[in-house]
Design a protein around this motif. Structure first.
Motif, PDB file in Angstrom:
ATOM      1  N   ALA A 282      12.709   2.173  -5.908  1.00  0.00           N
ATOM      2  CA  ALA A 282      11.684   1.859  -4.917  1.00  0.00           C
ATOM      3  C   ALA A 282      10.333   2.228  -5.516  1.00  0.00           C
ATOM      4  N   VAL A 283       9.367   1.360  -5.339  1.00  0.00           N
ATOM      5  CA  VAL A 283       8.045   1.542  -5.932  1.00  0.00           C
ATOM      6  C   VAL A 283       7.021   1.621  -4.807  1.00  0.00           C
ATOM      7  N   SER A 284       6.248   2.701  -4.762  1.00  0.00           N
ATOM      8  CA  SER A 284       5.225   2.852  -3.729  1.00  0.00           C
ATOM      9  C   SER A 284       3.845   2.951  -4.376  1.00  0.00           C
ATOM     10  N   VAL A 285       2.882   2.299  -3.738  1.00  0.00           N
ATOM     11  CA  VAL A 285       1.510   2.223  -4.235  1.00  0.00           C
ATOM     12  C   VAL A 285       0.636   3.094  -3.341  1.00  0.00           C
ATOM     13  N   ASP A 286      -0.106   4.030  -3.937  1.00  0.00           N
ATOM     14  CA  ASP A 286      -0.902   4.979  -3.161  1.00  0.00           C
ATOM     15  C   ASP A 286      -2.385   4.832  -3.483  1.00  0.00           C
ATOM     16  N   LEU A 287      -3.148   4.367  -2.485  1.00  0.00           N
ATOM     17  CA  LEU A 287      -4.585   4.156  -2.655  1.00  0.00           C
ATOM     18  C   LEU A 287      -5.329   5.470  -2.832  1.00  0.00           C
TER      19      LEU A 287
ATOM     20  N   ARG B   5       4.184   5.380  -7.536  1.00  0.00           N
ATOM     21  CA  ARG B   5       5.341   6.268  -7.624  1.00  0.00           C
ATOM     22  C   ARG B   5       6.625   5.463  -7.676  1.00  0.00           C
ATOM     23  N   VAL B   6       7.541   5.902  -8.513  1.00  0.00           N
ATOM     24  CA  VAL B   6       8.855   5.294  -8.634  1.00  0.00           C
ATOM     25  C   VAL B   6       9.860   6.279  -8.064  1.00  0.00           C
ATOM     26  N   CYS B   7      10.680   5.800  -7.128  1.00  0.00           N
ATOM     27  CA  CYS B   7      11.587   6.687  -6.406  1.00  0.00           C
ATOM     28  C   CYS B   7      13.000   6.134  -6.386  1.00  0.00           C
ATOM     29  N   ALA B   8      13.934   7.020  -6.113  1.00  0.00           N
ATOM     30  CA  ALA B   8      15.307   6.670  -5.796  1.00  0.00           C
ATOM     31  C   ALA B   8      15.655   7.338  -4.478  1.00  0.00           C
ATOM     32  N   LEU B   9      16.832   7.032  -3.933  1.00  0.00           N
ATOM     33  CA  LEU B   9      17.294   7.694  -2.725  1.00  0.00           C
ATOM     34  C   LEU B   9      18.382   8.693  -3.081  1.00  0.00           C
ATOM     35  N   ARG B  10      18.280   9.868  -2.504  1.00  0.00           N
ATOM     36  CA  ARG B  10      19.301  10.887  -2.663  1.00  0.00           C
ATOM     37  C   ARG B  10      19.679  11.395  -1.279  1.00  0.00           C
TER      38      ARG B  10
ATOM     39  N   HIS C 101      -2.658   8.185   0.397  1.00  0.00           N
ATOM     40  CA  HIS C 101      -2.577   7.095   1.369  1.00  0.00           C
ATOM     41  C   HIS C 101      -1.593   6.049   0.829  1.00  0.00           C
ATOM     42  N   ALA C 102      -0.326   6.234   1.137  1.00  0.00           N
ATOM     43  CA  ALA C 102       0.682   5.252   0.706  1.00  0.00           C
ATOM     44  C   ALA C 102       0.422   3.930   1.419  1.00  0.00           C
ATOM     45  N   HIS C 103       0.233   2.858   0.648  1.00  0.00           N
ATOM     46  CA  HIS C 103      -0.155   1.578   1.246  1.00  0.00           C
ATOM     47  C   HIS C 103       0.939   0.521   1.163  1.00  0.00           C
ATOM     48  N   GLN C 104       1.870   0.663   0.238  1.00  0.00           N
ATOM     49  CA  GLN C 104       2.918  -0.348   0.080  1.00  0.00           C
ATOM     50  C   GLN C 104       4.141   0.314  -0.518  1.00  0.00           C
TER      51      GLN C 104
ATOM     52  N   PRO D 284      -8.778   6.353 -12.388  1.00  0.00           N
ATOM     53  CA  PRO D 284      -9.332   7.110 -11.267  1.00  0.00           C
ATOM     54  C   PRO D 284     -10.391   6.316 -10.504  1.00  0.00           C
ATOM     55  N   GLY D 285     -10.249   6.303  -9.184  1.00  0.00           N
ATOM     56  CA  GLY D 285     -11.193   5.594  -8.338  1.00  0.00           C
ATOM     57  C   GLY D 285     -10.878   4.130  -8.123  1.00  0.00           C
ATOM     58  N   SER D 286      -9.815   3.614  -8.728  1.00  0.00           N
ATOM     59  CA  SER D 286      -9.495   2.187  -8.580  1.00  0.00           C
ATOM     60  C   SER D 286      -8.931   1.883  -7.189  1.00  0.00           C
ATOM     61  N   GLY D 287      -8.186   2.810  -6.604  1.00  0.00           N
ATOM     62  CA  GLY D 287      -7.660   2.599  -5.258  1.00  0.00           C
ATOM     63  C   GLY D 287      -6.604   1.518  -5.180  1.00  0.00           C
ATOM     64  N   PRO D 288      -5.471   1.662  -5.882  1.00  0.00           N
ATOM     65  CA  PRO D 288      -4.426   0.630  -5.831  1.00  0.00           C
ATOM     66  C   PRO D 288      -3.921   0.420  -4.407  1.00  0.00           C
ATOM     67  N   ARG D 289      -3.727  -0.842  -4.048  1.00  0.00           N
ATOM     68  CA  ARG D 289      -3.341  -1.192  -2.670  1.00  0.00           C
ATOM     69  C   ARG D 289      -1.963  -1.851  -2.605  1.00  0.00           C
ATOM     70  N   HIS D 290      -1.789  -2.950  -3.352  1.00  0.00           N
ATOM     71  CA  HIS D 290      -0.519  -3.683  -3.325  1.00  0.00           C
ATOM     72  C   HIS D 290      -0.121  -4.080  -4.738  1.00  0.00           C
ATOM     73  N   LEU D 291       1.177  -4.260  -4.915  1.00  0.00           N
ATOM     74  CA  LEU D 291       1.749  -4.611  -6.216  1.00  0.00           C
ATOM     75  C   LEU D 291       2.698  -5.780  -6.030  1.00  0.00           C
TER      76      LEU D 291
END
Length: 348
Positions: free
Chosen positions: A163-168, A174-179, A150-153, A193-200
């Motif tokens: 680009a940094v995405s936070v997955d609950l 996840r750290v990403c680049a564009l190709r 569940h990508a949240h941010q 585990p079980g923390s459920g990250p939402r926003h950074l």
């Protein structure tokens, strides 16, 4: 109204139209008090739950948090934003957040657990189709909330390299680049585990990040290395002074422009938590909680001057602003703008 170089200072507020919200609201921001005065509303897009503003302030972008999932661009030329083309499908469901990165708008699609890239045209509008989608994989131990990703941010890091995405759903960042216009995974960093990250939110010096966790009422302090795009969890700090009776649902996180304080919101308790930033940014010291002056605080935004904190209280239907004590970071309620199903605040 405040006028900076011929342009009125504005705030843009998203809301859930399915719950009675007016859509996208434009408000004037008083330069002295931070008070908001509504100027217009635009209900052309269903459930514009999150907004982002271009660097020059000339274009506003909005997700439509629906099963179909779209993103739209609006030109900011007056008090009422004007559509800069038709909404663009993101190829994912339930986009909850978006950010600008490397000539694209990226959306975090909660329902489908993915990140989508849509090219931005030279005039600030969007290309007619998305250029690529990164599908997250994985799950977590929470049987109801973490059966899949569940990508949240999603946002650019302060260096603009990643680009940094936070997955609950997967307890990871996840750290990403564009190709060739497609988000490509560089690294995935596991949180507890079980923390459920939402926003950074990043510290202004770009060396630390603070992740608010939804499934446990905590914030995780991380070291961020922009050179190699790596995130290292250092500590996990409770956002509440005691254990809640039920699910607490932390939501937003904001960092002071000078890096001295961090604030989080917790919906189930209707409170804002204050943290003093210690060391170089690698430690948070809890400094108390205050009522959010509404119900279900979904999002936080702090003014560029660091004097005012804005809270979108979704279920009580208002955006409340707080004056921030410069010595302690403590918020003091200063005013409120009624706005049904308010979901986010973006400052121009």
């Amino acid at each position: 109204m405040a006028d900076l170089g011929g342009r009125t200072r504005r705030a843009f507020i998203g809301s859930f139209t399915a719950a009675g919200g007016p859509g996208i609201v434009t408000a004037a921001v008083d330069p002295d008090s931070g008070a908001l005065t509504a100027l217009s509303s635009l209900d052309a897009l269903p459930d514009p739950s999150y907004l982002a503003l271009s660097a020059d302030g000339g274009t506003l972008y909005a997700v439509s948090e629906t099963a179909e999932g779209t993103v739209a661009a609006y030109r900011v030329t007056g008090d009422l934003p004007e559509a800069a083309g038709a909404p663009v499908p993101v190829g994912g469901s339930g986009p909850t957040h978006l950010g600008l990165f490397d000539g694209h708008v990226l959306t975090a699609n909660y329902g489908s657990g993915s990140v989508t890239a849509v090219p931005v045209r030279a005039d600030g509008g969007l290309a007619r189709t998305a250029s690529g989608v990164l599908h997250h994989t994985g799950s977590g131990p929470h049987t109801r909330r973490q059966q899949g990703p569940h990508a949240h941010q999603v946002q650019a890091d302060p260096s603009g390299r990643w680009a940094v995405s936070v997955d609950l759903g997967t307890d990871s960042v996840r750290v990403c680049a564009l190709r060739d216009g497609t988000p490509v995974l560089h690294r995935e960093h596991a949180l507890r585990p079980g923390s459920g990250p939402r926003h950074l939110a990043f510290h202004p010096d770009g060396s630390y990040a603070y992740v608010v966790n939804e499934l446990t009422p905590t914030v995780t302090v991380c070291r961020w290395d922009a050179l190699d795009g790596s995130l290292k969890p250092l500590a996990e700090v409770p956002v509440l002074p005691g254990a809640p009776d039920g699910d607490a649902y932390p939501s937003g996180v904001a960092v002071a422009p000078d890096g001295r304080f961090v604030w989080t919101a917790t919906r189930g308790e209707d409170v804002l938590s204050v943290f003093a930033v210690e060391g170089e940014g690698d430690a948070l010291r809890p400094a108390g909680t205050v009522p959010c002056a509404g119900h279900w605080p979904r999002d936080l935004a702090v003014s560029a001057c660091g004097r005012t904190l804005y809270v979108a209280n979704e279920r009580s239907g208002d955006v409340t602003w707080f004056t921030l004590d410069p010595a302690s970071g403590q918020p003091r309620r200063a005013g409120s703008l009624p706005l049904p199903a308010a979901s986010c605040v973006v400052l121009g």
